[in-house]
Design an enzyme around this catalytic site. Structure first.
Site, mmCIF file in Angstrom:
data_model
loop_
_atom_site.group_PDB
_atom_site.id
_atom_site.type_symbol
_atom_site.label_atom_id
_atom_site.label_comp_id
_atom_site.label_asym_id
_atom_site.label_seq_id
_atom_site.Cartn_x
_atom_site.Cartn_y
_atom_site.Cartn_z
ATOM 1 N N HIS A 59 54.457 9.510 -40.446
ATOM 2 C CA HIS A 59 53.211 9.675 -39.691
ATOM 3 C C HIS A 59 52.257 10.519 -40.523
ATOM 4 O O HIS A 59 52.594 10.967 -41.611
ATOM 5 C CB HIS A 59 53.470 10.298 -38.307
ATOM 6 N N CYS B 94 49.868 17.995 -43.548
ATOM 7 C CA CYS B 94 50.254 16.946 -42.599
ATOM 8 C C CYS B 94 49.177 15.875 -42.409
ATOM 9 O O CYS B 94 49.387 14.896 -41.696
ATOM 10 C CB CYS B 94 50.642 17.545 -41.261
ATOM 11 N N HIS C 209 53.733 11.356 -44.379
ATOM 12 C CA HIS C 209 55.015 11.998 -44.679
ATOM 13 C C HIS C 209 56.023 11.576 -43.613
ATOM 14 O O HIS C 209 55.651 11.051 -42.570
ATOM 15 C CB HIS C 209 54.870 13.530 -44.732
ATOM 16 N N HIS D 228 59.805 12.129 -41.298
ATOM 17 C CA HIS D 228 60.680 13.071 -40.599
ATOM 18 C C HIS D 228 61.917 12.335 -40.105
ATOM 19 O O HIS D 228 61.870 11.134 -39.838
ATOM 20 C CB HIS D 228 60.005 13.665 -39.354
ATOM 21 N N HIS E 221 62.257 3.814 -38.386
ATOM 22 C CA HIS E 221 61.820 3.193 -39.648
ATOM 23 C C HIS E 221 60.471 2.481 -39.492
ATOM 24 O O HIS E 221 60.332 1.290 -39.781
ATOM 25 C CB HIS E 221 62.896 2.256 -40.199
ATOM 26 N N GLU F 258 60.843 18.106 -35.046
ATOM 27 C CA GLU F 258 60.218 17.489 -36.206
ATOM 28 C C GLU F 258 61.042 17.810 -37.457
ATOM 29 O O GLU F 258 61.137 17.013 -38.374
ATOM 30 C CB GLU F 258 58.796 18.040 -36.336
#
Length: 139
Positions: free
Chosen positions: A14, A23, A27, A29, A71, A129
């Site tokens: 995201h 952010c 990137h 998570h 994914h 997160e």
């Protein structure tokens, strides 16, 4: 009051459009979602006697939601230019567009509402997160 808690994980990418910091870039998570449900009493009859709900059913219902996000690139609707979206779709990337900014806080409410819609008495939803950073929503 009785409570049950279970969790499920998913991997996704995201970014936070308009955020002043790292952010704002794409990137990924490994998100962990914890759902806690509650009841004042336990089932009195049948195979669920002595339970709030079947843990297997609770886990399965949460996993269905996390599997939908797994994914993928999760974006806020309108956060990418139409040409960029078209190019990503042409490459057959899995893009999920949501009507909210994909923050841990908003995801906590999203999972809370999603499980509540399925009929669970949700006490709270917590979204990690990272292993050390989480957000919780409860009414």
């Amino acid at each position: 009051m009785y409570t049950l808690k279970t969790d499920s994980d998913f991997d996704s990418a995201h970014f936070l459009k308009g955020y002043d910091g790292k952010c704002s870039n794409i990137h990924g998570h490994r998100w962990t979602v914890e759902i806690e449900v509650y009841s004042e009493g336990l089932e009195e009859n049948g195979s669920l006697r002595g339970m709030i709900v079947d843990f297997a059913k609770l886990k399965e219902d949460l996993k269905k939601i996390t599997d939908e996000l797994d994914h993928s690139l999760i974006i806020e609707r309108g956060s990418l230019k139409e040409k960029t979206l078209e190019a990503l779709f042409d490459e057959e990337f899995r893009i999920i567009q949501l009507n909210f900014r994909p923050t841990a806080e908003n995801f906590a409410k999203y999972f809370y509402d999603s499980m509540k819609t399925q009929g669970y008495s949700v006490k709270k939803a917590t979204v990690y997160e990272t292993p050390k950073n989480c957000a919780t929503f409860q009414e």
